[in-house]
Design an enzyme around this catalytic site. Structure first.
Site, PDB file in Angstrom:
ATOM      1  N   THR A 186       0.832  -1.196   0.000  1.00  0.00           N
ATOM      2  CA  THR A 186       0.000   0.000   0.000  1.00  0.00           C
ATOM      3  C   THR A 186       0.876   1.260   0.000  1.00  0.00           C
ATOM      4  O   THR A 186       2.004   1.220   0.470  1.00  0.00           O
ATOM      5  CB  THR A 186      -0.848  -0.050   1.293  1.00  0.00           C
ATOM      6  N   ARG A 214     -14.052  -7.562  -0.555  1.00  0.00           N
ATOM      7  CA  ARG A 214     -13.359  -7.313   0.728  1.00  0.00           C
ATOM      8  C   ARG A 214     -12.917  -5.845   0.808  1.00  0.00           C
ATOM      9  O   ARG A 214     -12.373  -5.282  -0.129  1.00  0.00           O
ATOM     10  CB  ARG A 214     -12.144  -8.228   0.837  1.00  0.00           C
ATOM     11  N   ILE A 215     -13.159  -5.230   1.949  1.00  0.00           N
ATOM     12  CA  ILE A 215     -12.702  -3.867   2.196  1.00  0.00           C
ATOM     13  C   ILE A 215     -11.713  -3.904   3.352  1.00  0.00           C
ATOM     14  O   ILE A 215     -11.965  -4.544   4.378  1.00  0.00           O
ATOM     15  CB  ILE A 215     -13.904  -2.941   2.503  1.00  0.00           C
ATOM     16  N   GLY A 216     -10.570  -3.245   3.185  1.00  0.00           N
ATOM     17  CA  GLY A 216      -9.537  -3.233   4.221  1.00  0.00           C
ATOM     18  C   GLY A 216      -9.546  -1.959   5.036  1.00  0.00           C
ATOM     19  O   GLY A 216     -10.549  -1.244   5.114  1.00  0.00           O
ATOM     20  N   ASP A 217      -8.425  -1.647   5.638  1.00  0.00           N
ATOM     21  CA  ASP A 217      -8.306  -0.493   6.534  1.00  0.00           C
ATOM     22  C   ASP A 217      -8.096   0.824   5.803  1.00  0.00           C
ATOM     23  O   ASP A 217      -8.408   1.899   6.340  1.00  0.00           O
ATOM     24  CB  ASP A 217      -7.097  -0.689   7.461  1.00  0.00           C
ATOM     25  N   THR A 236      -0.153   1.036   7.169  1.00  0.00           N
ATOM     26  CA  THR A 236      -0.051  -0.044   6.194  1.00  0.00           C
ATOM     27  C   THR A 236       0.167  -1.361   6.926  1.00  0.00           C
ATOM     28  O   THR A 236       0.666  -1.366   8.045  1.00  0.00           O
ATOM     29  CB  THR A 236       1.106   0.219   5.203  1.00  0.00           C
ATOM     30  N   GLY A 237      -0.197  -2.461   6.281  1.00  0.00           N
ATOM     31  CA  GLY A 237      -0.032  -3.769   6.900  1.00  0.00           C
ATOM     32  C   GLY A 237      -1.301  -4.575   6.751  1.00  0.00           C
ATOM     33  O   GLY A 237      -2.044  -4.399   5.782  1.00  0.00           O
ATOM     34  N   LYS A 238      -1.549  -5.452   7.685  1.00  0.00           N
ATOM     35  CA  LYS A 238      -2.721  -6.323   7.590  1.00  0.00           C
ATOM     36  C   LYS A 238      -3.977  -5.547   7.959  1.00  0.00           C
ATOM     37  O   LYS A 238      -4.178  -5.164   9.114  1.00  0.00           O
ATOM     38  CB  LYS A 238      -2.554  -7.532   8.496  1.00  0.00           C
ATOM     39  N   GLY A 239      -4.803  -5.322   6.974  1.00  0.00           N
ATOM     40  CA  GLY A 239      -5.959  -4.463   7.142  1.00  0.00           C
ATOM     41  C   GLY A 239      -6.857  -4.853   8.301  1.00  0.00           C
ATOM     42  O   GLY A 239      -7.345  -3.993   9.046  1.00  0.00           O
TER      43      GLY A 239
END
Ligand code: ASP
Length: 314
Positions: A186, A214-217, A236-239
């Site tokens: 990201t 799917r929607i992330g952070d 950034t990282g695992k949403g």
């Protein structure tokens, strides 16, 4: 007091022997985008303009997971998302499920400025982009050979592929957890001008082999992106981890309610997030910068008016 800017190109399990063909173009892009942002800030462009400008540039670069170069869903399609926030007014805009918009961050800004809403997604967001005359391309523009290969590997291994991880024989890969590993890569940018005005922007293609829809952070205000009059943050990282831990807003809250410095706040929030899942860049109204992560690395860069400049990975 003074201007400052920081950007990231994703945090994750970045091997220290990352081959030069993956490392060099990303470092060169970070440098070019940092220079672009500094030039815009010193030419008195607003922080909001600066973060949009820099993130657009990162979206246009196929080496990062945003815009062109976005990773692929389980159906082999691209679904991009982004958000932007102005610290002074707390106005913000966010978009998800974009399949043809060349610069999702600019659509997020238009949602902020031209609608009564904050967040548009999927067909409605695509239709609004066309109505507003934003540049669109068909899917082939966004899809790179590398990402086709990443999706293939992820599917063969029944897992989610991490961008910077080197391909390994399937038997050596860690089996997927119920939530899966995150695709990392990201992009984000935060900036403050000499008057203490702050802004943040984040953009992503999400995870390799993510479910359609799917929607992330990244587009979730307070999770991957947040700004107020004290600080601006892009994560950034695992949403899923970033959303659960309200990473960006927690940094701001610790500064606002507890008087922590940006470095103390960022370190505390990152230390309390699951190991190996999160990185962030943050800047204050005074021009202090923090770039913190609990992954092995994070592509990052920053520059401040007092002469500090840095481009780092590990
Ligand atoms: N946070 C992004 C997501 O989960 C991925 C990343 O930062 O690379 O969608």
């Amino acid at each position: 007091m003074g201007w400052a800017i920081a950007l990231h190109g994703g945090a994750g399990d970045i091997p220290v022997d990352l081959p030069n063909d993956k490392r060099a173009p990303r470092e060169a892009t970070l440098r070019r985008c940092l220079d672009l942002g500094v030039a815009a800030l010193t030419a008195n462009r607003s922080p909001l303009d600066v973060v949009e400008l820099v993130v657009r540039e990162l979206e246009n670069c196929p080496h990062f997971n945003a815009g062109r170069g976005s990773v692929l869903t389980t159906d082999g399609t691209v679904e991009m998302e982004a958000s932007i926030m102005d610290g002074t007014t707390k106005r913000c805009g966010a978009v998800s499920g974009l399949t043809t918009v060349v610069n999702p961050i600019s659509l997020a800004r238009i949602v902020m400025e031209k609608t009564p809403h904050i967040y548009l997604a999927f067909d409605g967001a695509e239709a609004f982009a066309r109505e507003q005359g934003l540049e669109t391309r068909d899917q082939s523009y966004f899809i790179t050979e590398q990402n086709i290969e990443r999706l293939k590997q992820a599917k063969e291994a029944n897992r989610v592929q991490i961008d910077y991880t080197q391909p390994q024989p399937v038997k050596e890969q860690v089996p997927t957890s119920s939530e899966g590993d995150s695709q990392i890569g990201t992009v984000g940018c935060i900036a403050v001008d000499g008057n203490g005005n702050l802004a943040t922007a984040t953009s992503t293609g999400g995870l390799v082999n993510k479910m359609v829809g799917r929607i992330g952070d990244t587009p979730v205000i307070g999770a991957g992106t947040y700004a107020n009059t004290i600080c601006a943050i892009s994560a950034t990282g695992k949403g899923e981890s970033i959303i659960r831990n309200t990473i960006a807003r927690d940094v701001a809250a610790l500064m606002e309610y507890r008087g922590l410095s940006v470095k103390e706040a960022a370190d505390l929030v990152i230390a309390n997030a699951p190991e190996g899942t999160v990185g962030l860049v943050a800047v204050t109204d005074k021009g202090d910068v923090a770039m913190t992560f609990n992954t092995t690395g994070m592509f990052r860069a920053c520059a401040t008016e007092n002469g500090h400049s840095e481009i780092s990975i590990w």
